[in-house]
Design a protein around this motif. Structure first.
Motif, PDB file in Angstrom:
ATOM      1  N   ALA A  85     -17.706 -11.128 -60.723  1.00 26.00           N
ATOM      2  CA  ALA A  85     -17.889 -12.129 -61.776  1.00 26.00           C
ATOM      3  C   ALA A  85     -16.928 -13.296 -61.608  1.00 26.00           C
ATOM      4  CB  ALA A  85     -17.698 -11.478 -63.145  1.00 26.00           C
ATOM      5  N   ALA A  86     -15.726 -13.019 -61.116  1.00 28.85           N
ATOM      6  CA  ALA A  86     -14.759 -14.096 -60.906  1.00 28.85           C
ATOM      7  C   ALA A  86     -15.284 -15.079 -59.868  1.00 28.85           C
ATOM      8  CB  ALA A  86     -13.416 -13.510 -60.477  1.00 28.85           C
ATOM      9  N   ARG A  87     -15.863 -14.555 -58.798  1.00 33.10           N
ATOM     10  CA  ARG A  87     -16.450 -15.419 -57.762  1.00 33.10           C
ATOM     11  C   ARG A  87     -17.584 -16.249 -58.327  1.00 33.10           C
ATOM     12  NH1 ARG A  87     -21.165 -15.051 -54.984  1.00 33.10           N
ATOM     13  NH2 ARG A  87     -21.279 -16.140 -52.952  1.00 33.10           N
ATOM     14  N   THR A  92     -25.062 -13.092 -63.395  1.00 32.23           N
ATOM     15  CA  THR A  92     -26.354 -12.774 -62.777  1.00 32.23           C
ATOM     16  C   THR A  92     -27.438 -13.490 -63.572  1.00 32.23           C
ATOM     17  OG1 THR A  92     -26.519 -10.780 -64.165  1.00 32.23           O
ATOM     18  CG2 THR A  92     -25.793 -10.468 -61.882  1.00 32.23           C
ATOM     19  N   ARG A  93     -28.631 -13.543 -63.011  1.00 31.36           N
ATOM     20  CA  ARG A  93     -29.770 -14.025 -63.771  1.00 31.36           C
ATOM     21  C   ARG A  93     -30.870 -12.975 -63.716  1.00 31.36           C
ATOM     22  NH1 ARG A  93     -33.871 -16.078 -60.551  1.00 31.36           N
ATOM     23  NH2 ARG A  93     -33.319 -16.583 -58.394  1.00 31.36           N
ATOM     24  N   ILE A  94     -31.643 -12.894 -64.781  1.00 28.51           N
ATOM     25  CA  ILE A  94     -32.765 -11.970 -64.820  1.00 28.51           C
ATOM     26  C   ILE A  94     -33.977 -12.635 -64.179  1.00 28.51           C
ATOM     27  CG2 ILE A  94     -34.412 -10.818 -66.357  1.00 28.51           C
ATOM     28  CD1 ILE A  94     -32.124 -10.162 -68.202  1.00 28.51           C
ATOM     29  N   ASP A  95     -34.542 -11.955 -63.209  1.00 27.06           N
ATOM     30  CA  ASP A  95     -35.714 -12.458 -62.485  1.00 27.06           C
ATOM     31  C   ASP A  95     -36.963 -11.984 -63.223  1.00 27.06           C
ATOM     32  OD1 ASP A  95     -37.734 -13.110 -60.759  1.00 27.06           O
ATOM     33  OD2 ASP A  95     -36.801 -12.220 -58.980  1.00 27.06           O
ATOM     34  N   LEU A  96     -37.641 -12.898 -63.892  1.00 29.24           N
ATOM     35  CA  LEU A  96     -38.818 -12.537 -64.677  1.00 29.24           C
ATOM     36  C   LEU A  96     -40.051 -12.270 -63.818  1.00 29.24           C
ATOM     37  CD1 LEU A  96     -38.434 -14.875 -67.773  1.00 29.24           C
ATOM     38  CD2 LEU A  96     -37.761 -12.480 -67.507  1.00 29.24           C
ATOM     39  N   ALA A  97     -39.916 -12.414 -62.519  1.00 30.07           N
ATOM     40  CA  ALA A  97     -41.016 -12.058 -61.616  1.00 30.07           C
ATOM     41  C   ALA A  97     -40.889 -10.614 -61.133  1.00 30.07           C
ATOM     42  CB  ALA A  97     -41.036 -13.014 -60.424  1.00 30.07           C
ATOM     43  N   ALA A  98     -40.048  -9.818 -61.808  1.00 30.64           N
ATOM     44  CA  ALA A  98     -39.893  -8.411 -61.449  1.00 30.64           C
ATOM     45  C   ALA A  98     -41.194  -7.648 -61.694  1.00 30.64           C
ATOM     46  CB  ALA A  98     -38.763  -7.798 -62.267  1.00 30.64           C
ATOM     47  N   VAL A 101     -30.466 -10.637 -60.369  1.00 30.91           N
ATOM     48  CA  VAL A 101     -30.146 -11.203 -59.059  1.00 30.91           C
ATOM     49  C   VAL A 101     -28.947 -12.142 -59.188  1.00 30.91           C
ATOM     50  CG1 VAL A 101     -32.539 -11.047 -58.275  1.00 30.91           C
ATOM     51  CG2 VAL A 101     -31.718 -13.162 -59.335  1.00 30.91           C
ATOM     52  N   LEU A 102     -28.318 -12.404 -58.057  1.00 30.89           N
ATOM     53  CA  LEU A 102     -27.211 -13.348 -58.023  1.00 30.89           C
ATOM     54  C   LEU A 102     -27.731 -14.784 -58.081  1.00 30.89           C
ATOM     55  CD1 LEU A 102     -24.931 -11.799 -55.236  1.00 30.89           C
ATOM     56  CD2 LEU A 102     -24.836 -11.428 -57.708  1.00 30.89           C
ATOM     57  N   GLY A 103     -26.839 -15.700 -58.437  1.00 29.56           N
ATOM     58  CA  GLY A 103     -27.180 -17.113 -58.476  1.00 29.56           C
ATOM     59  C   GLY A 103     -26.726 -17.760 -59.769  1.00 29.56           C
ATOM     60  N   ARG A 156     -25.598 -16.573 -51.526  1.00 25.73           N
ATOM     61  CA  ARG A 156     -26.118 -15.243 -51.868  1.00 25.73           C
ATOM     62  C   ARG A 156     -27.120 -15.306 -53.034  1.00 25.73           C
ATOM     63  NH1 ARG A 156     -21.332 -11.138 -52.759  1.00 25.73           N
ATOM     64  NH2 ARG A 156     -23.144  -9.723 -52.838  1.00 25.73           N
ATOM     65  N   ALA A 157     -27.472 -16.500 -53.471  1.00 23.96           N
ATOM     66  CA  ALA A 157     -28.410 -16.634 -54.594  1.00 23.96           C
ATOM     67  C   ALA A 157     -29.719 -15.911 -54.301  1.00 23.96           C
ATOM     68  CB  ALA A 157     -28.673 -18.104 -54.884  1.00 23.96           C
ATOM     69  N   GLY A 158     -30.197 -15.162 -55.287  1.00 24.37           N
ATOM     70  CA  GLY A 158     -31.430 -14.408 -55.145  1.00 24.37           C
ATOM     71  C   GLY A 158     -31.234 -12.987 -54.680  1.00 24.37           C
ATOM     72  N   GLU A 159     -30.025 -12.649 -54.249  1.00 19.75           N
ATOM     73  CA  GLU A 159     -29.740 -11.280 -53.795  1.00 19.75           C
ATOM     74  C   GLU A 159     -29.839 -10.305 -54.971  1.00 19.75           C
ATOM     75  OE1 GLU A 159     -25.710  -9.093 -52.309  1.00 19.75           O
ATOM     76  OE2 GLU A 159     -26.290 -10.917 -51.207  1.00 19.75           O
TER      77      GLU A 159
END
Length: 293
Positions: A36-38, A239-245, A253-255, A280-283
């Motif tokens: 989270a710090a990163r 993190t962000r929640i990917d609504l295309a799950a 995912v990261l980003g 690393r966005a989207g990981e």
């Protein structure tokens, strides 16, 4: 990059940098193992190129572990950005936060560029609720934290205080900030973890000069209305929640992302998203099956 102070036009568009959900901890990593710090550091590096900011607002889940250390890390990093711009920085609680830690680090949650507490008034003693002013705009934070729960709630004493504050219009109107969105979002993985009494909140806003409600919690951007008032949800930092799950799952995912909210002469705000330059966005961080209802 050296940045000038905040917007020098005293009557023009106000620009709010809206952050949410850094989920910082004493050790730097959140409960999902994300650094989270990163995430916060690379987002703030990207935001260094965003100009004419008048206010930095962070709408909760500051400390994933509720710790003083997590809150201090947020104040150090976000506060340094605000100090460089000579603008205030304002914070709300989220469901992961603890009020005692929040108050120890942020006081009222309304801080000047140099860290001085600038709240013009504070709400009920058992809440982190306060008000301050930025270039004629009234900034109100309300505390939707329900200790030990993921959902939010605003008590009647806090809502009564809010109605009293809003009874007198501010020169450039008001924004109200809280963590939990006061809207219904069907078919959403967090649909059961929103503000539980949006009707009472809407009643408190009715007929007032509130121009926008700004919140977080969902870890992705969303726009809606409560009554006639625009609601904007900031994207998440950690993190962000990917609504295309896949159906029946919640995927993180990261980003890191942030929002910029512009308040001009028109009543409705204009918002847009800024995405961190993160390789690393989207990981994927997690893919969890939702409990059957």
């Amino acid at each position: 990059m050296t940045q000038p102070p905040g917007n020098s036009d005293p009557t023009g568009t106000l620009r709010i940098l809206h952050l949410s959900d850094p989920h910082l901890t004493e050790g730097g990593f959140d409960e999902d193992g994300v650094d989270a710090a990163r995430a916060l550091d690379i987002l703030m590096e990207t935001l260094d190129d965003v100009e004419d900011v008048d206010l930095v607002l962070t709408t909760g889940d500051i400390a994933d572990d509720g710790s003083v250390g997590g809150c201090r890390r947020a104040r150090d990093v976000i506060g340094a950005f605000a100090r460089q711009r000579d603008v205030p920085h304002v914070y709300t609680t989220g469901n992961h936060d603890r009020r005692a830690s929040f108050v120890e680090v942020f006081g009222s949650g309304h801080l000047a560029a140099d860290g001085t507490d600038v709240a013009a008034a504070r709400g009920p003693a058992d809440t982190c609720t306060a008000v301050s002013h930025v270039r004629g705009l009234r900034v109100v934070t309300v505390d939707s934290l329900v200790p030990g729960c993921g959902h939010g709630h605003l008590g009647e004493e806090q809502l009564s205080w809010l109605r009293e504050v809003l009874a007198t219009p501010a020169p450039r109107g008001t924004i109200v900030a809280l963590h939990h969105p006061p809207v219904a979002v069907a078919r959403h993985p967090l649909s059961g973890l929103l503000l539980r009494n949006p009707g009472a909140f809407s009643h408190a806003l009715a007929g007032s000069d509130v121009r926008a409600v700004l919140c977080g919690h969902l870890h992705h951007e969303m726009s809606a209305t409560i009554g006639t008032v625009p609601v904007h949800v900031a994207p998440g930092i950690v993190t962000r929640i990917d609504l295309a799950a896949p159906v029946g799952y919640v995927k993180g995912v990261l980003g890191p992302r942030a929002a910029v909210v512009e308040l001009g002469a028109e009543r409705a705000p204009v918002t847009y998203t800024v995405t961190a330059r993160d390789p690393r966005a989207g990981e994927e961080v997690y893919l969890v099956a939702l409990a059957a209802s």
